[in-house]
Design an enzyme around this catalytic site. Sequence first.
Site, PDB file in Angstrom:
ATOM      1  N   HIS A 162      54.562  47.986  88.381  1.00 25.91           N
ATOM      2  CA  HIS A 162      54.817  46.571  88.048  1.00 25.91           C
ATOM      3  C   HIS A 162      53.940  46.156  86.868  1.00 25.91           C
ATOM      4  O   HIS A 162      52.799  45.751  87.042  1.00 25.91           O
ATOM      5  CB  HIS A 162      54.514  45.698  89.284  1.00 25.91           C
ATOM      6  CG  HIS A 162      54.856  44.249  89.126  1.00 25.91           C
ATOM      7  ND1 HIS A 162      55.775  43.603  89.935  1.00 25.91           N
ATOM      8  CD2 HIS A 162      54.394  43.310  88.264  1.00 25.91           C
ATOM      9  CE1 HIS A 162      55.853  42.327  89.579  1.00 25.91           C
ATOM     10  NE2 HIS A 162      55.023  42.133  88.572  1.00 25.91           N
TER      11      HIS A 162
ATOM     12  N   HIS B  76      54.052  44.063  82.963  1.00 30.50           N
ATOM     13  CA  HIS B  76      54.778  43.220  82.009  1.00 30.50           C
ATOM     14  C   HIS B  76      54.665  43.856  80.617  1.00 30.50           C
ATOM     15  O   HIS B  76      53.859  43.430  79.782  1.00 30.50           O
ATOM     16  CB  HIS B  76      54.226  41.798  82.036  1.00 30.50           C
ATOM     17  CG  HIS B  76      54.445  41.119  83.355  1.00 30.50           C
ATOM     18  ND1 HIS B  76      55.621  40.484  83.680  1.00 30.50           N
ATOM     19  CD2 HIS B  76      53.660  41.041  84.462  1.00 30.50           C
ATOM     20  CE1 HIS B  76      55.549  40.003  84.911  1.00 30.50           C
ATOM     21  NE2 HIS B  76      54.365  40.331  85.424  1.00 30.50           N
TER      22      HIS B  76
ATOM     23  N   GLY C  25      53.261  32.691  79.474  1.00 27.81           N
ATOM     24  CA  GLY C  25      54.057  31.650  78.836  1.00 27.81           C
ATOM     25  C   GLY C  25      54.093  30.362  79.642  1.00 27.81           C
ATOM     26  O   GLY C  25      54.731  29.383  79.243  1.00 27.81           O
ATOM     27  N   GLU C  26      53.388  30.336  80.746  1.00 27.65           N
ATOM     28  CA  GLU C  26      53.524  29.202  81.661  1.00 27.65           C
ATOM     29  C   GLU C  26      52.687  27.988  81.255  1.00 27.65           C
ATOM     30  O   GLU C  26      52.739  26.955  81.915  1.00 27.65           O
ATOM     31  CB  GLU C  26      53.201  29.668  83.083  1.00 27.65           C
ATOM     32  CG  GLU C  26      54.258  30.640  83.579  1.00 27.65           C
ATOM     33  CD  GLU C  26      53.816  31.446  84.785  1.00 27.65           C
ATOM     34  OE1 GLU C  26      52.803  31.099  85.392  1.00 27.65           O
ATOM     35  OE2 GLU C  26      54.507  32.415  85.113  1.00 27.65           O
TER      36      GLU C  26
ATOM     37  N   THR D 144      58.355  35.622  84.592  1.00 24.05           N
ATOM     38  CA  THR D 144      58.749  34.218  84.760  1.00 24.05           C
ATOM     39  C   THR D 144      59.806  33.795  83.748  1.00 24.05           C
ATOM     40  O   THR D 144      60.716  33.035  84.073  1.00 24.05           O
ATOM     41  CB  THR D 144      57.519  33.292  84.553  1.00 24.05           C
ATOM     42  OG1 THR D 144      56.383  33.895  85.131  1.00 24.05           O
ATOM     43  CG2 THR D 144      57.751  31.932  85.169  1.00 24.05           C
TER      44      THR D 144
ATOM     45  N   ARG E 162      58.087  28.444  91.169  1.00 23.33           N
ATOM     46  CA  ARG E 162      58.796  28.845  89.937  1.00 23.33           C
ATOM     47  C   ARG E 162      60.077  29.614  90.244  1.00 23.33           C
ATOM     48  O   ARG E 162      60.716  30.157  89.349  1.00 23.33           O
ATOM     49  CB  ARG E 162      57.874  29.721  89.082  1.00 23.33           C
ATOM     50  CG  ARG E 162      56.666  29.003  88.542  1.00 23.33           C
ATOM     51  CD  ARG E 162      55.575  29.974  88.156  1.00 23.33           C
ATOM     52  NE  ARG E 162      55.010  30.640  89.342  1.00 23.33           N
ATOM     53  CZ  ARG E 162      54.033  31.546  89.310  1.00 23.33           C
ATOM     54  NH1 ARG E 162      53.534  31.922  88.154  1.00 23.33           N
ATOM     55  NH2 ARG E 162      53.574  32.074  90.429  1.00 23.33           N
TER      56      ARG E 162
ATOM     57  N   ARG F 256      48.122  38.188  98.188  1.00 20.95           N
ATOM     58  CA  ARG F 256      47.683  36.946  97.551  1.00 20.95           C
ATOM     59  C   ARG F 256      47.185  35.916  98.558  1.00 20.95           C
ATOM     60  O   ARG F 256      46.481  34.990  98.211  1.00 20.95           O
ATOM     61  CB  ARG F 256      48.772  36.363  96.668  1.00 20.95           C
ATOM     62  CG  ARG F 256      49.857  35.619  97.382  1.00 20.95           C
ATOM     63  CD  ARG F 256      50.944  35.143  96.423  1.00 20.95           C
ATOM     64  NE  ARG F 256      50.379  34.573  95.235  1.00 20.95           N
ATOM     65  CZ  ARG F 256      50.953  34.645  94.016  1.00 20.95           C
ATOM     66  NH1 ARG F 256      52.090  35.263  93.857  1.00 20.95           N
ATOM     67  NH2 ARG F 256      50.396  34.093  92.982  1.00 20.95           N
TER      68      ARG F 256
ATOM     69  N   ASP G  52      50.271  44.478  88.007  1.00 21.73           N
ATOM     70  CA  ASP G  52      50.819  43.221  87.478  1.00 21.73           C
ATOM     71  C   ASP G  52      50.235  42.994  86.080  1.00 21.73           C
ATOM     72  O   ASP G  52      50.050  41.861  85.648  1.00 21.73           O
ATOM     73  CB  ASP G  52      50.501  42.045  88.417  1.00 21.73           C
ATOM     74  CG  ASP G  52      51.344  40.808  88.116  1.00 21.73           C
ATOM     75  OD1 ASP G  52      52.332  40.928  87.358  1.00 21.73           O
ATOM     76  OD2 ASP G  52      51.003  39.731  88.623  1.00 21.73           O
TER      77      ASP G  52
HETATM   78 ZN    ZN Z   1      54.935  38.347  89.944  1.00 24.34          ZN
END
Ligand code: ZN
Length: 390
Positions: A62, A64, A70-71, A100, A164, A228, A286
Site C-alpha cells: 500500500h 501512494h 491534497g487534503e 483520497t 471522506r 488506527r 501507506d
Molecule cells: Zn488510506
Amino acid sequence: MLTLLKNARVYAPEPLGCQDILIVGGKIGKIAPRIDINQSFLALETVDLAGKLAVPGFIDPHVHLTGGGGEAGFYSRVPEIMLSGIISAGITTVVGVLGTDGTTRHLESLLAKARGLETEGVTTYMYTGSYELPPVTITGSVRRDIIIVDKVIGVGEIAVSDHRSSEPTVQELKRLATEARLGGMLSGKPGIAHFHMGNGREGLGKIVEAIATSEIPIRHFYPTHVNRKRELLDEAGEFAKRGGYIDITAGVSPLTGFAGAIKPSKAVIECLDRGVPLSRLTMSSDGNGSMAVYNEAGKVEKLLVTTLDSIPAEFRDLVLADGLAIEKALYTVTTNAAALLGLYPVKGALAAGSDADIAVLDDKLVLDMVFAKGVKMMENGRVIKKGTFE
Ligand code: ZN
C-alpha cells in the site's frame, strides 16, 4: 551475469543457517551450504556476507506511488515517489494506490508510474479505484481493469467508515467485491477489494455484513489501517481469525502523531497473542502520503510526507523490542503479502526459482544491501541505483 553471495545467515523466511546464494540474472539459481564456481569463463561477482542476514526483499502492499494527500488544498498534493525512496526501505515489491483524490489524480498516471518504477528495477502492481464509489477506473469497469490492465490486481483503497468516504452501502460493497473477484478469476489474479478503514463508528460492520450475506469468500476483502484505533483492531482480529487478511499500517503509530493508534509492532504481537493466525497479518507503509500537523486552532501548521522506512523500522522493533522470532516477523513484511497477491513463492521467499529480491541486514537488523531482481540497488546502507530524475 552471476552473483554469488557467500556465508549469509539465510532466512527464507524460515531459518536455513549459513548458506551461499547464487543469483543468475534476475533469479535465485541455487541456495546451498557451499557453492563453488569456476570463474575463468564467467562474469561473476562474489560478495562475502559473513555475519549478515539475507532475507526476502520487503513487500509493501500500500504505497501512494504518485503521491497522496491534497487534503489541505492543492498545495498539499504530495509529489511522486522516487526509486530511492523505495529501495532505502529494503522494499523490492510495491502495490500502488491512488488515495483520497480521484479527481486531479488519475489511474493512468499511477499505471505509468508503476511501469516506470518497474523499468527502474523494482516490481510493481496497483489497485484500480480510489476512495470513492462508484470507483474511478481506466477501462470503465473494475472487472475490465483487472482483466485488461497487466498491473491491476484489485480495487482500492475504497474508503469505509470515514468522513471522506462515499458512505458505501452493504450492497455496493458486495457488488464491488464481486467485480474484483470475477476480474481476478478471469485473469489469474487475486482480485482483491482493498478497504481504507477510517476513524468512523461503523468500523468493519458493513464489510462483515457483506460477507455474511453474500457468496464472496472473505479473502477478497482486505482492510487496511486496522491499527488506527482500539475498537478497529479488536474487530480486525476477529475478522482475521475467520480467514480474512488484515493490513497493519506501519506509518500509523502514537509515535508519529496518531493519538489512539496502536503501535504497529505491538498490534502484531497483540493479534498473535489473541490467536490470530500469523499468515493473515500484513504490514504496509501507506507511504508517500501526507501527514498534517495541526496547530491549536485546528489549522494545518506543517505537512510531512510519510516515508516507507516505517516497514524496516517496525520489523526491527518486532524482533528486537517485542521479541518475535525473525522468521515470524518476516512473514508480516514479505511472505504473507506475497501469498495474498498470488506471488508466492516467486516473491516473499528465498528459494531456487524465486526472484532475486534480497535484503541483506547486519546483526542489528539494519539494512546493508538490497538486490531487486538480481540487481544490486543498495550497498553499505546507501542506495546506489537511483531513479531516472534523482
Ligand atoms: Zn488510506
